[in-house]
Design an enzyme around this catalytic site. Structure first.
Site, PDB file in Angstrom:
ATOM      1  N   LYS A 107       7.738   9.359 -12.655  1.00 13.22           N
ATOM      2  CA  LYS A 107       8.215   8.331 -11.885  1.00 13.22           C
ATOM      3  C   LYS A 107       9.424   7.628 -12.736  1.00 13.22           C
ATOM      4  CE  LYS A 107       7.403   4.890  -8.239  1.00 13.22           C
ATOM      5  NZ  LYS A 107       5.558   3.712  -7.406  1.00 13.22           N
ATOM      6  N   SER A 182       5.514   4.382  -3.101  1.00 16.62           N
ATOM      7  CA  SER A 182       6.686   4.311  -3.335  1.00 16.62           C
ATOM      8  C   SER A 182       6.981   5.327  -4.429  1.00 16.62           C
ATOM      9  CB  SER A 182       7.364   3.359  -3.966  1.00 16.62           C
ATOM     10  OG  SER A 182       7.022   3.244  -5.161  1.00 16.62           O
ATOM     11  N   SER A 206       1.007   1.925  -3.555  1.00 17.51           N
ATOM     12  CA  SER A 206       2.441   2.628  -4.305  1.00 17.51           C
ATOM     13  C   SER A 206       2.361   4.105  -4.862  1.00 17.51           C
ATOM     14  CB  SER A 206       3.589   1.846  -5.125  1.00 17.51           C
ATOM     15  OG  SER A 206       4.582   1.177  -4.543  1.00 17.51           O
TER      16      SER A 206
END
Length: 510
Positions: A107, A182, A206
């Site tokens: 990420k 996220s 997330s």
């Protein structure tokens, strides 16, 4: 060159992205991009394929499907040399780690040396990290090869993955609904076969929300189990992040999640909050004590999702585990405590973010300020006292039960931008997070695994365990996976013409 006989062998050849094995007499392996992380590592160690071949297969898969999803937003050019070095180590008979030669995704808020830690924000597109984050360093030590970066909303401030720098990520099951956030780029990439394993982080679902939306497995580790540090300012963390943030692992198979968690866990010189915890797993034949709350208090759970969770509980009972309906008291207050404390902290950063915050995240935080008013110091103290009282209740409850089984999300994935359409849209976005927030508020481990389908979309069962019971949560998730199977990888559902993801071209880094 045949890696078994050491000479050029026309029988050892790529067939599309498949491999023949003439010297073993074994059947042709499946496409390399379909394989799990541990399966890849075993095949590389056995000489049945190479790290370079896997890397090439994953890059080809990205070329094939990422245009529909916009999940992968950058490729690390250093991965080719790392894969070749991994293959030389196998050929030389050197000791190798559990993830040796396995390409993995990272990420964009986690440092990879030589790559930009953008946090999804256009303003940080050139924020190059001089060194790896601790968990990336640990993945490399286990033999994994970071090869691509995945999308996220600006500063991780939404449950939808839409970046001012890279555009929107789509859910491979349905392009009209969110992939979650996220860590939506990670989940979408893994579910569609562009990566076997990735890492993210989770202060409000997330990691688990995208895993749930995309039909893969994941864990948010107990706070302090996996070290975290960044070379990209600010290095300091808000108090709620110190208490509630957990690093996470995502993969299609629970065994891969477990292997990666064990590889990255443990104290680190760069993280004063990382703890020297020894994670212990229950006996493989143990009967787990499973409390079930398919519709926790305060959570307006969709009936089809509740039914899928109850079906997973029935499967656990049929497998011999002890399963009863039970839940800690005070569940309905957790969203209020979490949102008040997190938003109160975040207000401190808003002036500094004003010049760099853009797109949907800016709209989200604008509504959040309206929804969650500022707090005075007495109220903050009272909320932290209530948080600890809640922590005590859950600690006692999870002394009687190994895990609490709940839905991961309360509703099916909403349409894109539903969270920023109005103030009520934000309320709905927060409500769907309710089952995930206890683990954040109290720093507990929570594992997610697909347990069924509703409305043509995956449903994830969530197992929350006592702090540092990370492997117990994963053992329960494994039991569900054993009963229900694995849903991914899948070919993404392609959006109608003209309605594709608004993503930028892939960039090279490193």
């Amino acid at each position: 060159m045949c890696i078994r006989c050491g000479r050029r062998c026309i029988q050892w050849m790529a067939v599309g992205l498949q491999w023949r094995q003439p010297h073993t007499g074994r059947p042709r392996m499946t496409e390399l991009w379909r394989m799990g992380a541990l399966e890849i590592a075993a095949a590389i160690r056995a000489g049945e394929t190479t790290s370079r071949a896997v890397l090439d297969a994953l890059r080809a898969r990205i070329e094939e499907v990422n245009g529909h999803l916009n999940a992968v937003v950058g490729l690390d050019e250093n991965a080719t040399a790392a894969a070749d070095a991994a293959d030389r180590a196998v050929a030389a008979g050197e000791p190798v780690g559990p993830l040796h030669g396995v390409p993995v995704t990272i990420k964009e808020c986690i440092d990879v040396a030589g790559c930009a830690t953008t946090h999804g924000a256009a303003a940080l597109s050139q924020a190059l990290a001089p060194r790896d984050a601790p968990l990336v360093e640990r993945l490399r030590a286990a033999g994994a090869i970071p090869f691509a970066r995945t999308n996220m909303p600006d500063f991780g401030a939404r449950g939808h993955t839409d970046s001012s720098l890279h555009g929107r990520t789509h859910n491979p099951w349905d392009p009209a609904v969110t992939a979650g956030g996220s860590s939506g780029g990670e989940a979408s990439a893994i579910a569609s076969g562009m990566s076997p394993l990735g890492v993210g982080n989770d202060v409000g679902g997330s990691v688990r929300d995208p895993a749930n939306r995309c039909g893969i497995a994941a864990i948010k580790a107990s706070t302090g189990v996996v070290p975290h540090a960044s070379s990209v300012p600010p290095e300091e963390a808000l108090i709620t992040y110190q208490l509630m943030l957990g690093q996470g692992v995502l993969a299609r198979r629970v065994a891969d999640v477990r292997a990666a968690l064990l590889a990255v866990a443990g104290p680190h010189p760069r993280d004063p909050l990382a703890l020297p915890v020894t994670l212990t797993a229950p006996d493989p034949d143990a009967r787990l004590r499973v409390a079930v709350a398919a519709e926790p208090a305060g959570c307006d759970v969709d009936p089809a999702i509740a039914a899928a969770v109850r079906a997973a509980a029935d499967r656990l009972a049929a497998a011999g585990h002890i399963v009863e309906e039970a839940a800690p008291t005070g569940y309905e207050r957790i969203l209020d405590i979490w949102s008040a404390l997190v938003m109160n902290d975040f207000r401190v950063l808003l002036p500094a973010l004003e010049g760099v915050l853009a797109g949907g995240s800016k709209a989200y935080l604008t509504y959040a300020q309206e929804l969650v008013p500022p707090l005075n110091s007495a109220t903050v103290t009272a909320l932290y006292l209530e948080r600890h009282a809640t922590e005590l209740r859950w600690h006692r409850f999870l002394s009687d039960w190994d895990v609490l089984l709940t839905p991961t999300g309360a509703t099916p994935p909403p349409d894109h931008d539903a969270d920023i359409a109005s103030l009520d849209g934000l309320r709905g976005a927060l409500d769907l997070l309710r089952p995930m927030l206890p683990a954040n508020l109290m720093g507990l481990p929570a594992a997610v695994v697909p347990c069924g389908m509703a409305y043509g979309l995956p449903v994830g069962a969530q197992f929350t365990a006592r702090r540092f019971g990370d492997l117990t949560a994963l053992a329960a998730a494994q039991a569900v996976e054993d009963a229900c199977g694995v849903l991914t990888p899948i070919d993404p559902v392609v959006p109608p013409a003209g309605d594709g993801p608004a993503g930028a071209p892939l960039s090279a880094a490193g």
